[in-house]
Every structure is written in structure tokens, then in C-alpha cells.
Design a protein around this motif. Sequence first.
Motif, PDB file in Angstrom:
ATOM      1  N   GLN A 104      52.792  19.926  17.096  1.00  0.00           N
ATOM      2  CA  GLN A 104      53.806  19.007  16.112  1.00  0.00           C
ATOM      3  C   GLN A 104      54.534  19.738  15.181  1.00  0.00           C
ATOM      4  O   GLN A 104      54.255  20.882  14.695  1.00  0.00           O
ATOM      5  CB  GLN A 104      52.572  18.252  15.459  1.00  0.00           C
ATOM      6  CG  GLN A 104      51.758  18.691  14.295  1.00  0.00           C
ATOM      7  CD  GLN A 104      50.896  18.004  13.478  1.00  0.00           C
ATOM      8  OE1 GLN A 104      50.995  16.577  13.446  1.00  0.00           O
ATOM      9  NE2 GLN A 104      50.154  18.436  12.528  1.00  0.00           N
ATOM     10  N   ILE A 105      55.444  19.157  14.553  1.00  0.00           N
ATOM     11  CA  ILE A 105      56.486  19.629  13.652  1.00  0.00           C
ATOM     12  C   ILE A 105      56.171  18.984  12.353  1.00  0.00           C
ATOM     13  O   ILE A 105      56.285  17.754  12.165  1.00  0.00           O
ATOM     14  CB  ILE A 105      57.813  19.469  14.312  1.00  0.00           C
ATOM     15  CG1 ILE A 105      58.062  20.300  15.316  1.00  0.00           C
ATOM     16  CG2 ILE A 105      58.877  20.181  13.159  1.00  0.00           C
ATOM     17  CD1 ILE A 105      59.261  19.965  16.195  1.00  0.00           C
TER      18      ILE A 105
ATOM     19  N   ASP B 124      57.674  33.148  18.500  1.00  0.00           N
ATOM     20  CA  ASP B 124      57.381  32.926  19.830  1.00  0.00           C
ATOM     21  C   ASP B 124      56.548  31.571  19.458  1.00  0.00           C
ATOM     22  O   ASP B 124      55.134  31.642  18.954  1.00  0.00           O
ATOM     23  CB  ASP B 124      56.518  33.810  20.582  1.00  0.00           C
ATOM     24  CG  ASP B 124      55.819  33.298  21.834  1.00  0.00           C
ATOM     25  OD1 ASP B 124      56.140  32.068  22.155  1.00  0.00           O
ATOM     26  OD2 ASP B 124      54.786  33.992  22.437  1.00  0.00           O
ATOM     27  N   TYR B 125      56.996  30.530  19.651  1.00  0.00           N
ATOM     28  CA  TYR B 125      56.210  29.164  19.084  1.00  0.00           C
ATOM     29  C   TYR B 125      55.439  28.573  20.022  1.00  0.00           C
ATOM     30  O   TYR B 125      54.627  27.790  19.745  1.00  0.00           O
ATOM     31  CB  TYR B 125      57.481  28.210  18.879  1.00  0.00           C
ATOM     32  CG  TYR B 125      58.498  28.324  17.781  1.00  0.00           C
ATOM     33  CD1 TYR B 125      58.158  28.111  16.563  1.00  0.00           C
ATOM     34  CD2 TYR B 125      59.793  28.957  18.051  1.00  0.00           C
ATOM     35  CE1 TYR B 125      58.904  28.376  15.252  1.00  0.00           C
ATOM     36  CE2 TYR B 125      60.541  29.209  16.996  1.00  0.00           C
ATOM     37  CZ  TYR B 125      60.249  29.046  15.770  1.00  0.00           C
ATOM     38  OH  TYR B 125      61.159  29.147  14.664  1.00  0.00           O
ATOM     39  N   THR B 126      55.284  29.283  21.353  1.00  0.00           N
ATOM     40  CA  THR B 126      54.097  28.836  22.019  1.00  0.00           C
ATOM     41  C   THR B 126      52.577  29.147  21.533  1.00  0.00           C
ATOM     42  O   THR B 126      51.731  28.685  22.026  1.00  0.00           O
ATOM     43  CB  THR B 126      54.425  29.433  23.572  1.00  0.00           C
ATOM     44  OG1 THR B 126      54.379  30.663  23.305  1.00  0.00           O
ATOM     45  CG2 THR B 126      55.611  28.953  24.192  1.00  0.00           C
ATOM     46  N   LYS B 127      52.794  30.035  20.596  1.00  0.00           N
ATOM     47  CA  LYS B 127      51.510  30.468  19.860  1.00  0.00           C
ATOM     48  C   LYS B 127      50.839  29.739  18.972  1.00  0.00           C
ATOM     49  O   LYS B 127      49.686  29.786  18.556  1.00  0.00           O
ATOM     50  CB  LYS B 127      51.503  31.700  19.353  1.00  0.00           C
ATOM     51  CG  LYS B 127      51.957  33.233  20.126  1.00  0.00           C
ATOM     52  CD  LYS B 127      52.132  34.196  19.408  1.00  0.00           C
ATOM     53  CE  LYS B 127      52.347  35.721  20.465  1.00  0.00           C
ATOM     54  NZ  LYS B 127      52.896  36.791  19.346  1.00  0.00           N
ATOM     55  N   TYR B 128      51.576  28.672  18.543  1.00  0.00           N
ATOM     56  CA  TYR B 128      51.451  27.714  17.252  1.00  0.00           C
ATOM     57  C   TYR B 128      51.405  26.263  17.873  1.00  0.00           C
ATOM     58  O   TYR B 128      52.030  25.806  18.611  1.00  0.00           O
ATOM     59  CB  TYR B 128      52.243  27.802  16.428  1.00  0.00           C
ATOM     60  CG  TYR B 128      52.479  29.370  15.866  1.00  0.00           C
ATOM     61  CD1 TYR B 128      51.465  29.702  15.035  1.00  0.00           C
ATOM     62  CD2 TYR B 128      53.262  29.902  16.333  1.00  0.00           C
ATOM     63  CE1 TYR B 128      51.524  31.394  14.786  1.00  0.00           C
ATOM     64  CE2 TYR B 128      53.572  31.427  15.911  1.00  0.00           C
ATOM     65  CZ  TYR B 128      52.582  32.007  15.235  1.00  0.00           C
ATOM     66  OH  TYR B 128      52.681  33.505  14.857  1.00  0.00           O
ATOM     67  N   ASN B 129      50.091  25.364  17.186  1.00  0.00           N
ATOM     68  CA  ASN B 129      50.238  24.082  17.386  1.00  0.00           C
ATOM     69  C   ASN B 129      50.871  23.326  16.123  1.00  0.00           C
ATOM     70  O   ASN B 129      51.293  21.924  16.502  1.00  0.00           O
ATOM     71  CB  ASN B 129      48.560  23.500  17.506  1.00  0.00           C
ATOM     72  CG  ASN B 129      47.979  24.469  18.251  1.00  0.00           C
ATOM     73  OD1 ASN B 129      47.057  25.363  18.025  1.00  0.00           O
ATOM     74  ND2 ASN B 129      48.032  24.228  19.857  1.00  0.00           N
ATOM     75  N   ASN B 130      51.045  23.825  15.226  1.00  0.00           N
ATOM     76  CA  ASN B 130      51.748  23.268  13.986  1.00  0.00           C
ATOM     77  C   ASN B 130      52.741  24.112  13.369  1.00  0.00           C
ATOM     78  O   ASN B 130      52.659  25.245  12.998  1.00  0.00           O
ATOM     79  CB  ASN B 130      50.500  22.889  12.893  1.00  0.00           C
ATOM     80  CG  ASN B 130      49.474  22.067  13.502  1.00  0.00           C
ATOM     81  OD1 ASN B 130      49.591  20.993  13.536  1.00  0.00           O
ATOM     82  ND2 ASN B 130      48.348  22.879  13.767  1.00  0.00           N
TER      83      ASN B 130
ATOM     84  N   ASP C  77      59.391  14.620  -2.051  1.00  0.00           N
ATOM     85  CA  ASP C  77      58.368  15.220  -1.324  1.00  0.00           C
ATOM     86  C   ASP C  77      57.864  14.581   0.081  1.00  0.00           C
ATOM     87  O   ASP C  77      56.991  14.704   0.494  1.00  0.00           O
ATOM     88  CB  ASP C  77      57.200  14.909  -2.312  1.00  0.00           C
ATOM     89  CG  ASP C  77      57.348  15.416  -3.633  1.00  0.00           C
ATOM     90  OD1 ASP C  77      57.654  16.544  -3.640  1.00  0.00           O
ATOM     91  OD2 ASP C  77      56.894  14.742  -4.822  1.00  0.00           O
ATOM     92  N   THR C  78      58.803  13.847   0.872  1.00  0.00           N
ATOM     93  CA  THR C  78      58.557  13.317   1.947  1.00  0.00           C
ATOM     94  C   THR C  78      58.382  14.201   2.936  1.00  0.00           C
ATOM     95  O   THR C  78      59.155  15.346   3.004  1.00  0.00           O
ATOM     96  CB  THR C  78      59.841  12.205   2.388  1.00  0.00           C
ATOM     97  OG1 THR C  78      60.013  11.447   1.325  1.00  0.00           O
ATOM     98  CG2 THR C  78      59.571  11.769   3.618  1.00  0.00           C
ATOM     99  N   VAL C  79      57.496  14.106   3.710  1.00  0.00           N
ATOM    100  CA  VAL C  79      57.127  14.795   5.067  1.00  0.00           C
ATOM    101  C   VAL C  79      57.295  13.999   6.312  1.00  0.00           C
ATOM    102  O   VAL C  79      56.552  12.822   6.322  1.00  0.00           O
ATOM    103  CB  VAL C  79      55.437  15.428   4.841  1.00  0.00           C
ATOM    104  CG1 VAL C  79      55.315  16.115   6.293  1.00  0.00           C
ATOM    105  CG2 VAL C  79      55.567  16.384   3.824  1.00  0.00           C
ATOM    106  N   TRP C  80      58.066  14.488   7.395  1.00  0.00           N
ATOM    107  CA  TRP C  80      58.145  13.911   8.661  1.00  0.00           C
ATOM    108  C   TRP C  80      57.477  14.590   9.337  1.00  0.00           C
ATOM    109  O   TRP C  80      57.572  15.662   9.780  1.00  0.00           O
ATOM    110  CB  TRP C  80      59.728  14.023   8.821  1.00  0.00           C
ATOM    111  CG  TRP C  80      60.519  12.778   7.948  1.00  0.00           C
ATOM    112  CD1 TRP C  80      60.914  11.721   8.293  1.00  0.00           C
ATOM    113  CD2 TRP C  80      61.083  13.419   7.030  1.00  0.00           C
ATOM    114  NE1 TRP C  80      61.814  11.418   7.218  1.00  0.00           N
ATOM    115  CE2 TRP C  80      61.949  12.159   6.287  1.00  0.00           C
ATOM    116  CE3 TRP C  80      61.087  14.596   6.173  1.00  0.00           C
ATOM    117  CZ2 TRP C  80      62.727  12.170   5.167  1.00  0.00           C
ATOM    118  CZ3 TRP C  80      61.944  14.700   4.935  1.00  0.00           C
ATOM    119  CH2 TRP C  80      62.733  13.518   4.481  1.00  0.00           C
ATOM    120  N   VAL C  81      56.621  13.951  10.411  1.00  0.00           N
ATOM    121  CA  VAL C  81      55.892  14.454  11.360  1.00  0.00           C
ATOM    122  C   VAL C  81      56.269  14.048  12.899  1.00  0.00           C
ATOM    123  O   VAL C  81      56.435  12.904  12.914  1.00  0.00           O
ATOM    124  CB  VAL C  81      54.122  14.127  11.085  1.00  0.00           C
ATOM    125  CG1 VAL C  81      53.363  14.723  12.084  1.00  0.00           C
ATOM    126  CG2 VAL C  81      53.868  14.272   9.584  1.00  0.00           C
TER     127      VAL C  81
END
Length: 215
Positions: A186-187, A154-160, A208-212
Motif C-alpha cells: 500500500q502507498i 528495491d520496493y519489493t522488500k516493503y509492504n508500506n 494534513d490529508t493522507v491518501w491511501v
Amino acid sequence: MENKNTGKPDCGCDPYLLSLIETPQGQQPIAKKSNRSTGLILASITGGAAIALSVVCFPFVSPALRRVVLPYAPASTQQVENVMKALSNSSNKGKRLIDLGSGDGRIVLAAGQRGFQSHGVELNTVLVLYSKLAAWRQRIKNATFSRQDLFKVDYTKYNNIVIFGVEEMMPELEALFEKSLTSSSQIIACRFPLPNWKPSYVVGEGIDTVWVYEV
């Protein structure tokens, strides 16, 4: 000379001594019995080792039999730092985090140390237990872990949402996020970006790249 009573060559030895060294009829020689016992012991040891190896390896192999595979590849120190930078840049998003395919728990633990209510989901039972033990040893009470299918969260519980995915599964995850995320989420995608979404910003480079992605 031949012994008339036994029909065997007479070497002049004491018959009693000869009877001690002769193998009774129908009885296997001691050497053959010893070889057979040794073979059975070796076979038992080999079989036991094979069973033990199967038990140990099964939790690592079984996720590969599922529809979605997140292979265990520990995040590098730089990757963890890049994820933490992305989290610090979006403090207004909230402090609830989930790591999909959390592995040994290092992202969840690092986020927990920074005040996030962080949770990791992982299919590998051994890694879940390892992560729970690490959280207990480090006394990080706001870092939790569970064995769960990432498509049933349930992704509605999380902001990140943090994901260390593989390239083949990113389109399916993208479709899942479109349906289930709230407007204040945000992902943070590591190693591979979402195929169709444009990232808000990028942290790091190379592997090591991170896409936000801000939703």
C-alpha cells in the motif's frame, strides 16, 4: 629659529627626545600598521565564516541540484497521526515500511515504535545522521536510515510506502510504483495524491490529508 645643523625649526627641545618621536625614514607610522593588521584580521574572519556557512548549507542545497527534489518540510503532528491511522487500518499488509524523503525521521521513528520494521531514505546527509542519532537516543532498533536515491530502491522488500512528495514528481513516482510494487503493498501519499490512481480511502483534510492506495 632654525637649527643650522638639521635645517629644521628649532623649538628648544632636547634633540634626543625629538629623535624618539620622529618616524624613521622608510618606516610606516604605527597607526597605519595597526589599521592594516586589523583589516587583514577582519578579512580572515569574514572569509572563514563564509567557508563555514558553505560547508553547513551544502548538504541542504545539494539535493536541489538533482533531478528529483524532495524539499525538507517537517511533517506536522497531525500528519504523523494520520499516517499512523492509515498504517493501523491495514495491519494485514505486513510490517515492513519505507519512508521516501524521510527528513528528520519522525515518520520512521513513530512507525518503529508501533512495531514496524521501518526504514527511511533521504539524500540529505545531515538529516540522515540526525535521524540515526534520534533512533539511537530513543532506543528504536527497528528504525533505520540511509542516504539513497528513491528511484534506486528495491520496493519489493516493503509492504508500506510513505511518500511526502511534491506535486511535480508524483506522476513519475506513480509510474515507478506501477512497475515495482508487489500485490500486497500500500502507498500512503501525504500532501499530494497520485494523479491517476483512485485512493482506497482518505485520512484527514487540508494540508494534513493522507491518501491511501492499496495495491
